[in-house]
Design an enzyme around this catalytic site. Sequence first.
Site, PDB file in Angstrom:
ATOM      1  N   HIS A  36       1.008  91.532  83.455  1.00  0.00           N
ATOM      2  CA  HIS A  36       0.066  91.079  82.415  1.00  0.00           C
ATOM      3  C   HIS A  36      -0.783  92.250  81.936  1.00  0.00           C
ATOM      4  O   HIS A  36      -1.846  92.514  82.513  1.00  0.00           O
ATOM      5  CB  HIS A  36      -0.822  89.977  82.986  1.00  0.00           C
ATOM      6  CG  HIS A  36      -0.057  88.794  83.497  1.00  0.00           C
ATOM      7  ND1 HIS A  36       0.619  88.811  84.700  1.00  0.00           N
ATOM      8  CD2 HIS A  36       0.150  87.560  82.959  1.00  0.00           C
ATOM      9  CE1 HIS A  36       1.209  87.630  84.883  1.00  0.00           C
ATOM     10  NE2 HIS A  36       0.935  86.854  83.837  1.00  0.00           N
ATOM     11  N   HIS A  63      -0.295  88.836  76.565  1.00  0.00           N
ATOM     12  CA  HIS A  63      -0.860  88.265  77.798  1.00  0.00           C
ATOM     13  C   HIS A  63       0.005  88.578  79.013  1.00  0.00           C
ATOM     14  O   HIS A  63      -0.484  89.103  80.002  1.00  0.00           O
ATOM     15  CB  HIS A  63      -1.025  86.748  77.664  1.00  0.00           C
ATOM     16  CG  HIS A  63      -1.169  86.044  78.979  1.00  0.00           C
ATOM     17  ND1 HIS A  63      -2.386  85.779  79.543  1.00  0.00           N
ATOM     18  CD2 HIS A  63      -0.243  85.600  79.885  1.00  0.00           C
ATOM     19  CE1 HIS A  63      -2.205  85.197  80.720  1.00  0.00           C
ATOM     20  NE2 HIS A  63      -0.913  85.074  80.938  1.00  0.00           N
ATOM     21  N   GLU A 123     -14.233  68.312  96.664  1.00  0.00           N
ATOM     22  CA  GLU A 123     -13.370  68.708  97.780  1.00  0.00           C
ATOM     23  C   GLU A 123     -12.729  70.072  97.543  1.00  0.00           C
ATOM     24  O   GLU A 123     -12.647  70.906  98.451  1.00  0.00           O
ATOM     25  CB  GLU A 123     -12.265  67.661  98.006  1.00  0.00           C
ATOM     26  CG  GLU A 123     -12.778  66.287  98.409  1.00  0.00           C
ATOM     27  CD  GLU A 123     -13.254  65.447  97.230  1.00  0.00           C
ATOM     28  OE1 GLU A 123     -13.051  65.859  96.059  1.00  0.00           O
ATOM     29  OE2 GLU A 123     -13.840  64.367  97.465  1.00  0.00           O
ATOM     30  N   HIS A 179      -7.008  55.053 100.009  1.00  0.00           N
ATOM     31  CA  HIS A 179      -7.685  55.922 100.968  1.00  0.00           C
ATOM     32  C   HIS A 179      -6.869  56.172 102.232  1.00  0.00           C
ATOM     33  O   HIS A 179      -7.309  56.937 103.091  1.00  0.00           O
ATOM     34  CB  HIS A 179      -9.026  55.293 101.378  1.00  0.00           C
ATOM     35  CG  HIS A 179     -10.078  55.367 100.324  1.00  0.00           C
ATOM     36  ND1 HIS A 179      -9.849  54.985  99.021  1.00  0.00           N
ATOM     37  CD2 HIS A 179     -11.362  55.792 100.368  1.00  0.00           C
ATOM     38  CE1 HIS A 179     -10.957  55.163  98.308  1.00  0.00           C
ATOM     39  NE2 HIS A 179     -11.890  55.657  99.105  1.00  0.00           N
TER      40      HIS A 179
HETATM   41  C1  TPP Z   1      -3.701  77.131  88.529  1.00  0.00           C
HETATM   42  C2  TPP Z   1      -2.901  77.953  87.573  1.00  0.00           C
HETATM   43  N1  TPP Z   1      -2.299  77.365  86.538  1.00  0.00           N
HETATM   44  C3  TPP Z   1      -1.540  78.086  85.693  1.00  0.00           C
HETATM   45  C4  TPP Z   1      -1.370  79.425  85.877  1.00  0.00           C
HETATM   46  C5  TPP Z   1      -0.468  80.225  84.951  1.00  0.00           C
HETATM   47  N2  TPP Z   1      -1.296  81.095  84.072  1.00  0.00           N
HETATM   48  C6  TPP Z   1      -1.513  82.366  84.375  1.00  0.00           C
HETATM   49  S1  TPP Z   1      -2.514  83.130  83.287  1.00  0.00           S
HETATM   50  C7  TPP Z   1      -2.641  81.727  82.346  1.00  0.00           C
HETATM   51  C8  TPP Z   1      -3.462  81.718  81.093  1.00  0.00           C
HETATM   52  C9  TPP Z   1      -4.811  82.202  81.378  1.00  0.00           C
HETATM   53  O1  TPP Z   1      -5.518  82.437  80.230  1.00  0.00           O
HETATM   54  P1  TPP Z   1      -6.767  83.417  80.300  1.00  0.00           P
HETATM   55  O2  TPP Z   1      -7.529  83.160  81.513  1.00  0.00           O
HETATM   56  O3  TPP Z   1      -7.479  83.296  79.010  1.00  0.00           O
HETATM   57  O4  TPP Z   1      -6.113  84.831  80.468  1.00  0.00           O
HETATM   58  P2  TPP Z   1      -5.776  85.887  79.312  1.00  0.00           P
HETATM   59  O5  TPP Z   1      -4.806  85.234  78.398  1.00  0.00           O
HETATM   60  O6  TPP Z   1      -7.044  86.218  78.661  1.00  0.00           O
HETATM   61  O7  TPP Z   1      -5.159  87.007  80.060  1.00  0.00           O
HETATM   62  C10 TPP Z   1      -1.907  80.697  82.915  1.00  0.00           C
HETATM   63  C11 TPP Z   1      -1.807  79.342  82.355  1.00  0.00           C
HETATM   64  C12 TPP Z   1      -2.027  80.007  86.981  1.00  0.00           C
HETATM   65  N3  TPP Z   1      -1.910  81.297  87.253  1.00  0.00           N
HETATM   66  N4  TPP Z   1      -2.796  79.262  87.787  1.00  0.00           N
END
Ligand code: TPP
Length: 672
Positions: A35, A266, A415, A477
């Site tokens: 990334h 990204h 939680e 539960h």
């Molecule tokens: C819990 C979770 N869900 C989905 C992902 C997959 N994922 C990685 S980065 C991302 C998008 C994040 O967007 P942002 O925080 O704005 O990062 P940027 O595009 O600015 O690098 C996703 C959906 C993940 N790493 N963790």
Amino acid sequence: MDIATLRATHPDHWKLATAIRALAMDAVQAANSGHPGAPMGLADVATVLYRNHLKFDAKAPGWADRDRFVLSAGHASMLLYALLHLTGYEQATLEQVKSFRQWGSRMAGHPEYGHLEGVETTTGPLGQGISTAVGMAIAEKSMAARFGKKVVDHKIWVIAGDGCLMEGISQEAIGLAGKQELDNLIVLWDNNNITIDGRVTVSDITDQHKRFEASGWQVLACDGHDPADIDRALTEAKKAKRPVLVDCKTIIGFGAPTKSDSYSVHGSPLGDKELAATKEIYGWPYGPFEIPAEIKADWEAIGAKGATARAEWEERLNALSPAKKAEFERQMSRGVSKKLASAIRAFKKAQSEAAPKVATRKASEMVLAAVNPVIPETIGGSADLTGSNLTLTPGLGDFMPDNRKGRYIRYGIREHGMAAAMNGLYLHGGVRPYGGTFFCFTDYARGAMRLSALMGVPAVYVMTHDSIGLGEDGPTHQPVEHLAICRATPNTWTFRPADVIETAEAWELALSSEKTPSVLALSRQNLPTLRTKHSGANLTAKGAYVLEEAAGKRQAVIMATGSEVEIALKAREILQAQAIGTRVVSMPCMELFAAQDEAYRRKILPPGAVRVAVEAAVRQPWDRWLLGERGTEKKAGFVGMEGFGASAPADRLYQEFGITAEAVAEKVKSLL
Ligand SMILES: Cc1ncc(C[n+]2csc(CCOP(=O)(O)OP(=O)(O)O)c2C)c(N)n1
């Protein structure tokens, strides 16, 4: 601020920040995965943070009073790796950068705790970092209250992206931090308005300023590409009396001619052409992974500037009384107090004589009442179920803004946030966290529980109401699959103690664990004391043991855990009365049993006899002991749950679902 202005007005800063960007672009390109966009967008913020604000010494990654830096946006891992390499962390070599994301590299796809010094916690599952940081901030406050600000006085810095702020867990963390007035917590929000699917606004229009303010935070903002503006905001953030969100307006993939400010930068390499064009725009004529010596030297000077503060801190630490200093060091290095074993031994002796009939949740409370006074580093809590989980013991006191010495955290109905905070409490050092909720809501905490296991954080999850035995609250539960889920998780000890003695033994193991989290699955219903003859040895440590031997020729072995051990013993009585020699094995922890040597396992579960397991949960985890390890399908049976439970008093449910001594005895006989 655009690149031309930035280069012209802040040339020194520009070179430092560009080194981060170049390494991130090159490493992602070489790995052909990763990334680049976020590190490119965040380089200016990170440079100002490391250069002017973060208290750290690259030569002493474990310095107890360092600021903690948490990259919650874990996919931006190359940002952190570049910083650690440039500032001179010994393990963060250029070779490691070049092998980013490859087998054996310390620089894993996402930052992993324990792989590389300087990585304070594992991130990547979005929302975890910011939530873990709340636990670190609580630990800092607690340690400062116990040992004094002279030796504990640092900040927790977080970089979080839009994704972290969108995840539900972040609201749990933000709410908790706001209530607790954690003014040592500063979150830098990478506000670039881009996620994977495009603009943030395709899925979210939350006003983050209002949201954080509503939860008790101070909110600041800056141009995330203007070093002076970033510095102003960070300087102000350090003076706040509440947790702070700094909205850093950034551009993802800053400077990339066709890809900046778009989702295309990204999560994939820039490609050779775009990469070259970007370096051209940056005025960075160097080849892949090439950092000019004077820029590296400037970064290393930043990495070394904390050395003076550290030396001064060491003097202050040495000025503590020898006993206080030794205790500080024991707690920070997570040493297990010798007092634990003696407290547990005394407890077991007294309880095996008293033989109370209590729920294991109550037994757990009794153990904690004996342990908490002698182990000052435990910090307990519950997700708003204190009276049910029985996690509070006299004298702990609530951890609150006006009582930082309190050792009990009111996590609220959070939680997942609680589990993440527990990770942070431990990772910070100086604290052994435990926290409770209903076992069924393991699901809600699971994202962070998995990270406990992955990181090797020995948090203790006090999960009460562990089966249909909770009764009238009904199937919403009543856990049935949760033991299987916990047992399926690597590096997790799932304890289901049968009585007060096994509960004490499980606690001893959980609080002595160095790298494995524990789940204590505890009953709501009362259970008799089964081990009335005191033994100093911790039998639970073996995972399973013979509780009652067969009289006469052994024809059957009944295995059980928790509340069903009592049923197994009654089934044995029925069978023995019919001259069917029956052994009862209590198996409070399958993982520890599996870890014993073959000879021990064979001794407990010898081949030949009929085997029946009884547990008020799904069968899945039992097959290894029923069908494998020299068991055979023809001679193996299970008495337990096949689906969800129901609402009724517990006794009725056990009857209706056929989990009775009679049913177990019948099952054995049908297999003989
Ligand atoms: C819990 C979770 N869900 C989905 C992902 C997959 N994922 C990685 S980065 C991302 C998008 C994040 O967007 P942002 O925080 O704005 O990062 P940027 O595009 O600015 O690098 C996703 C959906 C993940 N790493 N963790």
